[in-house]
Design a protein around this motif. Sequence first.
Motif, PDB file in Angstrom:
ATOM      1  N   ALA A   2      -7.650  -6.802  56.917  1.00  0.00           N
ATOM      2  CA  ALA A   2      -7.317  -7.584  58.109  1.00  0.00           C
ATOM      3  C   ALA A   2      -7.695  -9.050  57.925  1.00  0.00           C
ATOM      4  CB  ALA A   2      -8.047  -7.000  59.325  1.00  0.00           C
ATOM      5  N   ARG A   3      -8.865  -9.281  57.287  1.00  0.00           N
ATOM      6  CA  ARG A   3      -9.254 -10.669  57.018  1.00  0.00           C
ATOM      7  C   ARG A   3      -8.269 -11.334  56.060  1.00  0.00           C
ATOM      8  NH1 ARG A   3     -14.490  -8.241  57.108  1.00  0.00           N
ATOM      9  NH2 ARG A   3     -14.466  -7.984  54.836  1.00  0.00           N
ATOM     10  N   ASP A   4      -7.872 -10.571  55.009  1.00  0.00           N
ATOM     11  CA  ASP A   4      -6.902 -11.135  54.067  1.00  0.00           C
ATOM     12  C   ASP A   4      -5.575 -11.429  54.753  1.00  0.00           C
ATOM     13  OD1 ASP A   4      -8.810 -10.892  52.108  1.00  0.00           O
ATOM     14  OD2 ASP A   4      -8.019  -9.010  51.295  1.00  0.00           O
ATOM     15  N   ARG A  27      -3.679 -14.880  55.090  1.00  0.00           N
ATOM     16  CA  ARG A  27      -2.286 -15.061  54.649  1.00  0.00           C
ATOM     17  C   ARG A  27      -1.401 -15.499  55.816  1.00  0.00           C
ATOM     18  NH1 ARG A  27      -5.079 -14.543  51.078  1.00  0.00           N
ATOM     19  NH2 ARG A  27      -4.906 -13.302  49.164  1.00  0.00           N
ATOM     20  N   ASN A  28      -1.669 -14.924  56.989  1.00  0.00           N
ATOM     21  CA  ASN A  28      -0.866 -15.301  58.153  1.00  0.00           C
ATOM     22  C   ASN A  28      -1.081 -16.769  58.504  1.00  0.00           C
ATOM     23  OD1 ASN A  28       0.866 -14.557  60.471  1.00  0.00           O
ATOM     24  ND2 ASN A  28      -0.964 -14.980  61.667  1.00  0.00           N
ATOM     25  N   ALA A  29      -2.351 -17.201  58.422  1.00  0.00           N
ATOM     26  CA  ALA A  29      -2.630 -18.606  58.694  1.00  0.00           C
ATOM     27  C   ALA A  29      -1.913 -19.505  57.680  1.00  0.00           C
ATOM     28  CB  ALA A  29      -4.142 -18.854  58.656  1.00  0.00           C
ATOM     29  N   GLU A  49     -14.181  -0.469  56.103  1.00  0.00           N
ATOM     30  CA  GLU A  49     -14.519  -1.728  55.443  1.00  0.00           C
ATOM     31  C   GLU A  49     -13.303  -2.308  54.731  1.00  0.00           C
ATOM     32  OE1 GLU A  49     -17.664  -3.465  52.095  1.00  0.00           O
ATOM     33  OE2 GLU A  49     -17.852  -1.421  52.857  1.00  0.00           O
ATOM     34  N   ALA A  50     -12.534  -1.397  54.073  1.00  0.00           N
ATOM     35  CA  ALA A  50     -11.318  -1.863  53.390  1.00  0.00           C
ATOM     36  C   ALA A  50     -10.312  -2.412  54.391  1.00  0.00           C
ATOM     37  CB  ALA A  50     -10.705  -0.722  52.579  1.00  0.00           C
TER      38      ALA A  50
END
Length: 443
Positions: A199-201, A205-207, A193-194
């Motif tokens: 990965a979502r964060d 950030r990449n976007a 989950e972490a």
Amino acid sequence: MTANDYLGALTGVRSGKRSYYPEYVRTAERLERAVGALDRISRALVRTGEGPRALVEAVVRAAADHVQADWLLFALADGALRAARPRFLLLAGENLVEDERLFPPDALAHLRILRTRPWEAGEPAGSGVRVPMTLDCEPVGGIAARPAAGMEVADTDLAVLRVLANQAAVALHNSFLVHATMRLRGRTEQLSEAAEQQARDLAARNAELQETQRRLIGVMQRQALDDERHRIARELHDSVTQDVLSAGMMIEICRSDLTEPDADLAAVREKLTEAKALTRHAVERLRAAIYALHHNESEPPGSLPVLLERLSTVHLPTDLEVGVTVLGEPVPLPGEAEHSLLRITGEALFNTVMHTNATRARIRLRYLPDRIRLSISDDGDGDPGQLRRTLRLASATNLAGTHRGLANMRARTEELGGTLAIRRSRIGGIQVLLEIPLPLEAG
């Protein structure tokens, strides 16, 4: 073989008729106790999933009930089954005791032997019974008990205690593995989950980073065009001022000549024609400057081919035609690299406008698998040999002002790891040729 012999083989009883029935009754009682013990063992050992302590408590109660013990001790040897808890447990009556300071003296003597020398479980310490507990044929502890007064402990009872102890060792090990697996699973789920959240964060950030880079590249591209426009406007201001002043001086001379009685009208006419040419030249350069300054930062960013098309319109006197040709499959370049290539191309076009009588200029961009080839050619009257000598002189003596742009062009090219050459173009004038290796890393 007599009937008694067959009966003895089946029941384990060998006696005469007078003692046959009492022995049979005792044997039947032992069998019934053994069956009951096996039932208690099964009910105790299925509690593995409840955790080690619940399992140990169930084993202790089942064993104590089987031998009707005043107290019963379950103990693991020091160093065996290191993760198992509790290490020892005493059942005295209905009370479960873990503090060895509260143990009866005879139970404490058994505890010391089971913790240090469990292989001696067959030798009771003073009173009671003791059986070993083994796992993979290695002693890992045991069970000790003091049966109630009048309780006769037979070999079958000791066998039941050994079975219970050994199965308890296996169940304890399995219980540890089950709970360890559950903890690992829970930890794995938390980590998963972490990781998903991270990965979502990272994606967010990449976007954001990509958007920032896109905006930065757009700003750099517009800055390159704006710098070129500003420089052209500044240079054109100086040249136009010179043309206008020269034309004004010639007109003033013509006016002065016309006041003379014997004025040479042919000479005056020639001077006026020259003044007209100067004013026309000034108007064309002003038109190019106005066009360059009119297209500003409102232009959207684009790829290098698109930017070269826009740059070709910046240098727009009426007598210069600029064309752009792109060959190969375009590849994305770092913003700094595109900025440098635009400045080099702008410098070459500016030199064509300012220092030659060219009517055509050609920008040719070719993408190759391992490099980029960019050339700027014109059909003017420039001398490539003279420009090469000027470039060497500018690099050696750090000239300021005229032809300093040539040294800047070569410096920018070398920063990209490429080479710059000046040669005769196929259409008759100067060709500036750059070769830049791929891939290019962002600075």
